[in-house]
Design a protein around this motif. Structure first.
Motif, mmCIF file in Angstrom:
data_model
loop_
_atom_site.group_PDB
_atom_site.id
_atom_site.type_symbol
_atom_site.label_atom_id
_atom_site.label_comp_id
_atom_site.label_asym_id
_atom_site.label_seq_id
_atom_site.Cartn_x
_atom_site.Cartn_y
_atom_site.Cartn_z
ATOM 1 N N VAL A 112 0.833 -1.203 0.000
ATOM 2 C CA VAL A 112 0.000 0.000 0.000
ATOM 3 C C VAL A 112 0.868 1.254 0.000
ATOM 4 C CG1 VAL A 112 -1.665 1.333 1.353
ATOM 5 C CG2 VAL A 112 -1.987 -1.126 1.060
ATOM 6 N N ALA A 113 1.920 1.277 0.823
ATOM 7 C CA ALA A 113 2.824 2.433 0.852
ATOM 8 C C ALA A 113 3.480 2.647 -0.503
ATOM 9 C CB ALA A 113 3.883 2.240 1.934
ATOM 10 N N LEU A 114 3.827 1.560 -1.158
ATOM 11 C CA LEU A 114 4.447 1.649 -2.472
ATOM 12 C C LEU A 114 3.485 2.264 -3.487
ATOM 13 C CD1 LEU A 114 7.078 0.927 -3.916
ATOM 14 C CD2 LEU A 114 6.110 -1.313 -4.411
ATOM 15 N N LEU A 115 2.224 1.830 -3.461
ATOM 16 C CA LEU A 115 1.227 2.378 -4.385
ATOM 17 C C LEU A 115 0.926 3.845 -4.083
ATOM 18 C CD1 LEU A 115 -1.350 -0.561 -4.605
ATOM 19 C CD2 LEU A 115 0.254 0.164 -6.372
ATOM 20 N N ALA A 116 0.964 4.206 -2.811
ATOM 21 C CA ALA A 116 0.626 5.564 -2.405
ATOM 22 C C ALA A 116 1.812 6.513 -2.468
ATOM 23 C CB ALA A 116 0.055 5.549 -0.982
ATOM 24 N N ARG A 117 2.956 6.046 -2.969
ATOM 25 C CA ARG A 117 4.179 6.851 -3.079
ATOM 26 C C ARG A 117 4.647 7.352 -1.718
ATOM 27 N NH1 ARG A 117 4.256 8.408 -8.765
ATOM 28 N NH2 ARG A 117 2.168 8.250 -9.666
ATOM 29 N N GLY A 118 4.450 6.551 -0.681
ATOM 30 C CA GLY A 118 4.836 6.952 0.667
ATOM 31 C C GLY A 118 5.926 6.070 1.226
ATOM 32 N N HIS A 119 6.593 6.581 2.243
ATOM 33 C CA HIS A 119 7.652 5.832 2.912
ATOM 34 C C HIS A 119 7.061 5.072 4.100
ATOM 35 C CE1 HIS A 119 10.191 8.266 0.390
ATOM 36 N NE2 HIS A 119 9.789 9.374 0.996
ATOM 37 N N CYS A 120 7.755 4.023 4.516
ATOM 38 C CA CYS A 120 7.217 3.132 5.550
ATOM 39 C C CYS A 120 8.274 2.874 6.613
ATOM 40 C CB CYS A 120 6.761 1.817 4.916
ATOM 41 S SG CYS A 120 5.861 0.731 6.048
ATOM 42 N N LEU A 121 7.887 3.027 7.872
ATOM 43 C CA LEU A 121 8.758 2.761 9.016
ATOM 44 C C LEU A 121 8.297 1.478 9.696
ATOM 45 C CD1 LEU A 121 10.996 3.642 11.010
ATOM 46 C CD2 LEU A 121 9.256 4.965 12.230
ATOM 47 N N LEU A 122 9.183 0.488 9.720
ATOM 48 C CA LEU A 122 8.879 -0.797 10.355
ATOM 49 C C LEU A 122 9.530 -0.814 11.732
ATOM 50 C CD1 LEU A 122 9.554 -3.168 7.311
ATOM 51 C CD2 LEU A 122 7.402 -2.108 7.994
ATOM 52 N N GLU A 123 8.722 -1.000 12.760
ATOM 53 C CA GLU A 123 9.213 -0.968 14.127
ATOM 54 C C GLU A 123 8.973 -2.318 14.779
ATOM 55 O OE1 GLU A 123 7.397 1.189 17.838
ATOM 56 O OE2 GLU A 123 8.644 2.627 16.743
ATOM 57 N N GLY A 124 10.044 -2.937 15.234
ATOM 58 C CA GLY A 124 9.921 -4.237 15.875
ATOM 59 C C GLY A 124 11.255 -4.723 16.395
ATOM 60 N N VAL A 125 11.199 -5.739 17.236
ATOM 61 C CA VAL A 125 12.404 -6.315 17.812
ATOM 62 C C VAL A 125 13.193 -7.034 16.724
ATOM 63 C CG1 VAL A 125 11.362 -6.524 20.083
ATOM 64 C CG2 VAL A 125 11.170 -8.414 18.463
ATOM 65 N N PRO A 126 14.469 -7.325 16.964
ATOM 66 C CA PRO A 126 15.264 -8.011 15.936
ATOM 67 C C PRO A 126 14.722 -9.408 15.627
ATOM 68 C CG PRO A 126 16.692 -7.008 17.591
ATOM 69 C CD PRO A 126 15.297 -6.902 18.116
ATOM 70 N N GLY A 127 14.871 -9.817 14.370
ATOM 71 C CA GLY A 127 14.551 -11.181 13.971
ATOM 72 C C GLY A 127 13.131 -11.442 13.546
ATOM 73 N N VAL A 128 12.341 -10.387 13.278
ATOM 74 C CA VAL A 128 10.940 -10.600 12.886
ATOM 75 C C VAL A 128 10.733 -10.337 11.393
ATOM 76 C CG1 VAL A 128 9.932 -10.235 15.164
ATOM 77 C CG2 VAL A 128 10.380 -8.266 13.684
ATOM 78 N N ALA A 129 11.787 -10.431 10.603
ATOM 79 C CA ALA A 129 11.747 -10.403 9.126
ATOM 80 C C ALA A 129 11.483 -9.025 8.553
ATOM 81 C CB ALA A 129 10.716 -11.399 8.596
ATOM 82 N N LYS A 130 11.870 -7.958 9.248
ATOM 83 C CA LYS A 130 11.686 -6.616 8.694
ATOM 84 C C LYS A 130 12.577 -6.405 7.472
ATOM 85 C CE LYS A 130 12.829 -4.433 12.454
ATOM 86 N NZ LYS A 130 13.217 -5.585 13.277
#
Length: 333
Positions: free
Chosen positions: A39-57
């Motif tokens: 969705v972010a890609l289609l909307a021309r927006g940037h995306c921040l992924l927040e999570g602990v290490p090792g969750v496939a970000k």
């Protein structure tokens, strides 16, 4: 012919679902994160992924770049990083006694800023121009970034040593802030079975030109005036909660969301509608993306932060209090 192909934009939706399936072929679970990346890609927006290490970000970002096509670069942000490491610099060549411009790794379609909160302020300010203007200025010369361009950033929310919290102005530049959770027990078993042998390899589904066409199609999704009014009411409820029956949030919200949230709700909702095979926006599309669009833009009071109030829970409370418009289907159209 499938139902999606019978609807306006159905071919686009089928292609987007194929891209989703291509990412899910590698990523186990995390359906919410994968959908938000598309969705972010289609909307021309940037995306921040927040999570602990090792969750496939990081794996999700690199897999998406492979499936969608285009160039990809990963920058590991560290405290000793300097702006020239990401945007480029001028290099002097004694052989011809001239300065040449060496462009940095940001000149790609997909930029993965890994552990973005470990970089100092100067690097963050250089990245801000990249995210906001999609260009880089070196020695007074402006160099535009390739199209399409998206920044996928990751950060670890549990560490406090050696990190630089993102300033509000930079968090506001991200269309989404997606919290990535631990997988369930069943998903953990699937990860073990899938990744303990030869891991699956993603296949390319799209290309940059096709992606640009899909982005244009998302911008052409129809928005009814009542849905636009609903978006404005959601935003205004963060700025004047007492006027919307949310007087208890007056001491919780310091500053409401910015106008970028208004634009982000509509652009993200349009992209989600296209992904679902529609050429019109529904209130449910807005409600589905509201938490990820508005949560990181809310500034809470000091007392609310001290009490551990979750901004996403505040957004959910606003969604419950502000009624959406009633959708009435016209059987003749």
């Amino acid at each position: 012919m499938s139902v999606a192909e019978e609807l306006p934009g159905g071919n686009d939706a089928a292609l987007l679902r194929q891209s989703l399936d291509g990412v899910r072929r590698v990523i186990v679970g995390q359906d919410h994160m994968v959908e938000r990346l598309i969705v972010a890609l289609l909307a021309r927006g940037h995306c921040l992924l927040e999570g602990v290490p090792g969750v496939a970000k990081t794996l999700a970002a690199s897999t998406l770049a492979t499936v969608v096509g285009g160039t990809f670069a990963r920058i590991q942000f560290t405290p000793d990083l300097v702006p020239s490491d990401i945007i480029g610099t001028r290099v002097y060549h004694p052989s011809n006694e001239k300065f040449d411009v060496e462009l940095g790794p940001v000149f790609v379609n997909f930029l993965l800023a890994d552990e973005i909160n470990r970089a100092p302020a100067k690097v963050q300010s250089a990245l801000l121009e990249v995210m906001a203007e999609r260009q880089v200025t070196l020695a007074g010369v402006t160099h535009p970034l390739p199209k399409p361009f998206i920044v996928l950033a990751t950060q670890n929310p549990i560490e406090s040593e050696g990190v630089y919290p993102l300033p509000e102005v930079q968090r506001d530049r991200f269309l989404f802030r997606v919290r990535v959770r631990h997988p369930t027990a069943q998903e953990e078993l699937q990860i073990l079975q899938r990744m303990s042998v030869t891991p699956p390899v993603p296949e390319r589904v799209l290309d940059p030109q096709r992606l640009l066409a899909l982005q244009q199609a998302a911008e052409e999704v129809s928005v009814h005036q009542l849905v636009a009014d609903y978006v404005v009411r959601l935003v205004m409820a963060t700025r004047a909660p007492a006027e919307y029956g949310l007087a208890d949030l007056t001491d919780t919200i310091e500053i409401g969301v910015s106008p970028r949230a208004t634009l982000g709700l509509v652009s993200a909702g349009r992209a989600l509608a296209l992904l679902r095979g529609r050429d019109y926006l529904l209130p449910d599309d807005i409600r589905d993306v509201a938490v990820d669009v508005m949560g990181h833009r809310l500034m809470l009071t000091f007392d609310a932060l001290a009490d551990g109030v979750d901004p996403e829970q505040v957004v959910r409370q606003i969604l419950q209090a502000v009624p959406p418009p009633l959708v009435v289907w016209n059987q003749n159209r």
